[in-house]
Design a protein around this motif. Structure first.
Motif, PDB file in Angstrom:
ATOM      1  N   GLU A  99      15.975  19.601  82.452  1.00  0.00           N
ATOM      2  CA  GLU A  99      15.992  18.589  81.399  1.00  0.00           C
ATOM      3  C   GLU A  99      14.717  17.759  81.383  1.00  0.00           C
ATOM      4  O   GLU A  99      14.250  17.331  80.315  1.00  0.00           O
ATOM      5  N   ASP A 100      14.144  17.516  82.578  1.00  0.00           N
ATOM      6  CA  ASP A 100      12.935  16.690  82.650  1.00  0.00           C
ATOM      7  C   ASP A 100      11.758  17.306  81.912  1.00  0.00           C
ATOM      8  O   ASP A 100      10.808  16.604  81.555  1.00  0.00           O
ATOM      9  N   ARG A 101      11.807  18.612  81.677  1.00  0.00           N
ATOM     10  CA  ARG A 101      10.744  19.243  80.876  1.00  0.00           C
ATOM     11  C   ARG A 101      10.646  18.599  79.491  1.00  0.00           C
ATOM     12  O   ARG A 101       9.554  18.475  78.932  1.00  0.00           O
ATOM     13  N   LEU A 102      11.804  18.204  78.960  1.00  0.00           N
ATOM     14  CA  LEU A 102      11.872  17.714  77.584  1.00  0.00           C
ATOM     15  C   LEU A 102      11.978  16.201  77.500  1.00  0.00           C
ATOM     16  O   LEU A 102      11.381  15.586  76.613  1.00  0.00           O
ATOM     17  N   LEU A 103      12.751  15.605  78.397  1.00  0.00           N
ATOM     18  CA  LEU A 103      13.107  14.195  78.244  1.00  0.00           C
ATOM     19  C   LEU A 103      11.976  13.238  78.598  1.00  0.00           C
ATOM     20  O   LEU A 103      12.006  12.071  78.213  1.00  0.00           O
TER      21      LEU A 103
END
Length: 525
Positions: A139-143
């Motif tokens: 998720e950290d790739r996007l958020l």
């Protein structure tokens, strides 16, 4: 008729790039090249000079300094796409390749394939619901926003990420966008690519969002194609054959992989070794040929896993602590019937049941549907049986109301035999040696997926000696492990000799042992 504009992203080996572009255009297709701006200018000049006279080659007008995981890879792709659309108005499809990619079919076959399917070919899995990402951040790739390269400046990369987490700087994904993920090696119809570019001109917010995501080449096109194109027009399978080793690195192909590659159900393969000059020449000739029929074996990933695993020893993960400490008990006896020919061991197990020697089960650690008592969740899958093997066997002993139990086992499960011998229970192993002719070995290779109906005879013939050696080495390893309680019966031995071994292994009288050794059709195929 289909005409492909290849989007070639590359960063080294200018002479090889020239040969690759010449090969791809030999059948009338075209190439748009983006050569990494980080590479020496002299290398780029060499490529330009070498391909200047080829009307089917163009170059991205603006070269980008590319870095793995960065937006720069998508930007470079878009620059090459712009060049391809402008230079080749009759191109019907755009196909992403790298300098390590080569065709594994002919252009005639590829064109016919694309003509027959009015589809976009791109992996496109739900980013949040799928398990496409195996390791690392998700998720950290996007958020969060990513401004530096993790590989070149790891401390700053993770420092910025942690600061955003600390101050609650999560951002929103554009509300009408469902983010998808998949391989960057796609083949899209021209009209799809044009729709993407039109969409980006209208939706600068989407471009800004992806420009600061991490590894956007795995999400950008995958997301936009699913957003703009009906699902019925998307084939979610890449046309480029690629495999990963168990270390998470792309598998590399060499000169002796020609047959394996050509018989896969794909149009291209990645990644071809820079040293595989013969393989590249053969594949270039294949692309330019008129060949249209290709038998498909589809056995590449299994065959690669088999060949790379040969010679490895030991378990990949340490035993669970409860497996190390649990014990079946000193007064329990386990007899393991080890045989590669499953029907032979099953016949002996049935004979043990018929003569009331002891409860005997078939391949409980090898076949999920083996008949056995209902043990609840612990025995529901092969994985659970292995994970809790001693607890599983303990429950089987209780379910059969016996302190003795026999079961069949594939000789490849040497780790299980070793583990059992660490227990305080009495462990006896009966090695059942059979004759393995060529027909059996070939059938076995087919059953486990090493070969298929379309596998060339040349590949089968080269594989058989290696498979025969592996089958023989599995039982040899058990014999030479210096474990107590190892007994052997053999298809080539006299019944009396087999009876003597069975009597010792099972602690039974000579008459019962003789009856077991003379089990009708015991070794027959």
């Amino acid at each position: 008729m289909a005409k492909i504009a290849f989007i070639l992203l590359c960063h080294r080996d200018p002479e090889a790039i020239i040969r690759q572009a010449e090969g791809l255009t030999a059948a009338g297709d075209c190439v748009a090249i983006h050569f990494d701006a980080r590479a020496p200018s002299a290398d780029y000049a060499t490529i330009e000079a070498g391909l200047r006279s080829n009307p089917h080659v163009t170059f991205a007008r603006r070269r980008v300094r590319c870095g793995w995981g960065e937006w720069s890879l998508v930007r470079a792709t878009l620059n090459a796409v712009d060049a391809a659309l402008a230079a080749f108005p009759d191109a019907t499809h755009l196909y992403m390749v790298s300098g390590d990619c080569r065709p594994i079919k002919s252009a005639a076959h590829a064109h016919a394939f694309l003509d027959a399917r009015d589809m976009d070919h791109i992996e496109s899995f739900d980013f949040f619901a799928s398990d496409w990402i195996k390791t690392g951040m998700k998720e950290d790739r996007l958020l969060y926003r990513h401004f530096v390269n993790e590989r070149r400046r790891p401390r700053l990369f993770y420092g910025l990420l942690e600061a955003q987490r600390k101050f609650g700087l999560e951002r929103r994904i554009p509300s009408d966008i469902d983010v998808m993920i998949g391989s960057q090696w796609w083949c899209l119809r021209r009209r799809t690519v044009e729709r993407i570019l039109d969409f980006l001109r209208e939706r600068s917010d989407v471009m800004r969002f992806f420009a600061t995501t991490w590894i956007p080449d795995e999400t950008f096109f995958q997301t936009l194609v699913r957003h703009l194109v009906p699902r019925t027009e998307i084939d979610g399978r890449t046309l480029t054959f690629l495999m990963f080793t168990d270390y998470g690195m792309p598998a590399t192909f060499y000169d002796d992989h020609y047959d394996l590659l050509v018989n896969q159900d794909f149009l291209f393969a990645r990644k071809i070794s820079s040293e595989a000059a013969e393989l590249k020449d053969r594949l270039a000739a294949l692309w330019a040929s008129d060949r249209k029929e290709f038998p498909v074996a589809g056995d590449g990933r299994r065959l690669f896993a088999f060949l790379t695993a040969r010679g490895r020893e030991g378990r990949r993960f340490a035993p669970r602590f409860w497996e190390q400490s649990a014990s079946l008990g000193r007064d329990r006896r386990i007899v393991v019937l080890v045989c590669k020919k499953y029907h032979v061991a099953k016949r002996l197990a049935q004979a043990l049941r018929d003569h009331d020697v002891m409860p005997a089960l078939d391949y409980i650690f090898d076949e999920a549907d083996t008949p056995m008592p209902d043990l609840g969740g612990i025995g529901s899958t092969i994985e659970k049986r292995h994970r809790h093997r001693r607890a599983f066997l303990g429950q089987l002993l209780r379910a059969t109301a016996s302190d003795r139990l026999a079961f069949c086992l594939d000789p490849a499960r040497f780790d299980l035999i070793e583990d059992l011998h660490r227990d305080r229970a009495t462990i006896r192993t009966i090695l059942i040696d059979c004759d393995y002719d060529a027909a059996y070995l070939e059938g076995h290779a087919g059953r486990i997926g090493l070969i298929g109906d379309g596998t060339p005879r040349s590949t089968v013939e080269r594989l058989m000696p290696a498979l025969a050696q592996d089958v023989a080495s599995e039982t040899t390893r058990i014999r030479e492990a210096d474990l107590p309680g190892i007994h052997r019966i053999s298809q080539s031995a006299a019944p009396a000799a087999n009876a003597h071994a069975l009597a010792q292994a099972l602690d039974i009288d000579a008459e019962t042992a003789q009856a077991l050794a003379q089990t009708p059709y015991l070794f027959d195929d």
